[in-house]
Design an enzyme around this catalytic site. Structure first.
Site, mmCIF file in Angstrom:
data_model
loop_
_atom_site.group_PDB
_atom_site.id
_atom_site.type_symbol
_atom_site.label_atom_id
_atom_site.label_comp_id
_atom_site.label_asym_id
_atom_site.label_seq_id
_atom_site.Cartn_x
_atom_site.Cartn_y
_atom_site.Cartn_z
ATOM 1 N N ASP A 37 24.218 45.020 22.881
ATOM 2 C CA ASP A 37 25.099 44.552 21.808
ATOM 3 C C ASP A 37 25.351 43.068 22.028
ATOM 4 O O ASP A 37 26.183 42.680 22.845
ATOM 5 C CB ASP A 37 26.411 45.354 21.834
ATOM 6 C CG ASP A 37 27.379 44.919 20.738
ATOM 7 O OD1 ASP A 37 27.066 43.981 19.992
ATOM 8 O OD2 ASP A 37 28.464 45.526 20.644
ATOM 9 N N HIS A 38 24.616 42.232 21.282
ATOM 10 C CA HIS A 38 24.703 40.775 21.446
ATOM 11 C C HIS A 38 24.856 40.091 20.104
ATOM 12 O O HIS A 38 24.399 40.599 19.072
ATOM 13 C CB HIS A 38 23.426 40.243 22.112
ATOM 14 C CG HIS A 38 23.496 40.205 23.601
ATOM 15 N ND1 HIS A 38 23.241 39.083 24.341
ATOM 16 C CD2 HIS A 38 23.793 41.167 24.507
ATOM 17 C CE1 HIS A 38 23.379 39.347 25.631
ATOM 18 N NE2 HIS A 38 23.713 40.618 25.757
ATOM 19 N N GLU A 106 30.324 38.281 27.647
ATOM 20 C CA GLU A 106 29.762 36.996 28.050
ATOM 21 C C GLU A 106 30.163 35.940 27.033
ATOM 22 O O GLU A 106 30.198 36.199 25.821
ATOM 23 C CB GLU A 106 28.224 37.050 28.118
ATOM 24 C CG GLU A 106 27.660 38.081 29.063
ATOM 25 C CD GLU A 106 27.391 39.410 28.365
ATOM 26 O OE1 GLU A 106 27.367 39.451 27.111
ATOM 27 O OE2 GLU A 106 27.218 40.409 29.074
#
Length: 317
Positions: A37-38, A106
């Site tokens: 999931d980005h 991130e």
């Protein structure tokens, strides 16, 4: 007994390619799917990054396999209430087959709305509160919440998860994070076969499955496989917290200029030697993993699936 699933990489493949890989994975004998999931890929060479919830909807119509997100960050880019609605709908589409893997995220993906990127301790607090909000909403009841990081007012999921709850697995890559995850996780996500970390999770009362994944690069030409892995996934070898704090694919490209083909060849399983692939998988089995997800790097997908169907999965358990 350890189950083996296939890891769908949204950073590297289009939605149509991911759906086709899921079909090939089922035919090869993989029993589960995981998906990243980005918002951004790690580098421009990977070149893709579709919205995971749209892809999961397509997967639900293509294959009957359960799907785990590895991992979703429900704290910054998406509010936990929005994440709860997306996950609950996906679970209904998958007939109760979604497992929500979550993590602290991130900067690469989460800074895109201009929000401050907090230090780890704050992100860990945000994640724990977000999971509590998710679980309240998954009940299908009206939820109002005012916490340290999130506010929810009169929210109700009219399409709740199939069984009124949804397992939430928490990602941890260090011993303190594993102990923290043990306080509220339904399972542990960690990528490497780290028996000490898993032991810390269990000793702290951690329940549920331990799941993780690895990337390989199958090819009949090992040298070509190493070059492909080096071109597409040098970020796998970045040390420390770099993967959490670098904000753009360009920054990752700069950092990975220090990663050589030789380093990749020593760290990533490349080529078509069955024993190398089996040894890698068995290291996860020996470490106590319940689910292991394998992702193939690069374009040689059909060869990889044939190889795993005939040479690896029958012997891996």
């Amino acid at each position: 007994m350890t189950e083996f699933g296939y890891f769908l990489s949204c950073e590297e493949f289009t939605p149509a390619e991911l759906v086709e890989q899921a079909r090939l994975a089922e035919r090869a004998g993989f029993t589960r799917l995981a998906i990243s999931d980005h918002f951004h890929p790690w580098n421009d060479a990977q070149g893709s990054s579709p919205f995971v919830w749209g892809v999961i909807g397509a997967l639900s119509q293509a294959v009957p396999l359960p799907v785990t997100t590895l991992v979703t960050c429900p704290t910054v880019r998406l509010h936990p209430a929005v994440t709860a609605q997306a996950a609950a709908t996906a679970d209904v589409q998958l007939a109760g087959g979604l497992r929500l893997g979550v993590g602290t995220g991130e900067a690469l993906n989460e800074h895109v709305l201009g929000d401050r990127w907090p230090p780890y301790e704050v992100r860990a607090e945000m994640l724990a509160e977000a999971v509590a909000v998710l679980r309240e909403l998954f009940t299908g009841e009206v939820v109002s919440h005012r916490g340290a990081h999130y506010t929810v007012e009169n929210a109700r999921l009219y399409t709740p998860p199939k069984d009124g709850r949804l397992p939430v697995y928490v990602s941890a890559f260090g011993p303190k994070a594993a102990e923290r995850a043990a306080e509220y996780a339904d399972g542990l996500v960690t990528m490497g076969p780290d028996t000490e970390l898993i032991g810390r999770y269990r000793a702290a009362g951690g329940r549920g499955p331990v799941i993780g994944g690895l990337k390989v690069c199958w090819s009949a030409d090992r040298e070509r496989a190493v070059k492909t892995a080096h071109r597409l996934w040098p970020s796998e070898l970045l040390p420390g917290e770099l993967a959490q704090v670098l904000p753009t694919p360009r920054h990752f490209e700069q950092a990975t200029e220090l990663v050589t083909e030789e380093m990749v060849g020593q760290s990533v399983t490349c080529g078509d030697d069955p024993e190398e692939h089996l040894d890698r998988l068995r290291s996860y089995v020996g470490a106590g993993f319940d689910e292991v997800y394998v992702g193939q790097i690069g374009p040689e997908q059909e060869g990889f699936f044939d190889f795993y169907r005939e040479r690896i999965l029958p012997q891996a358990a």
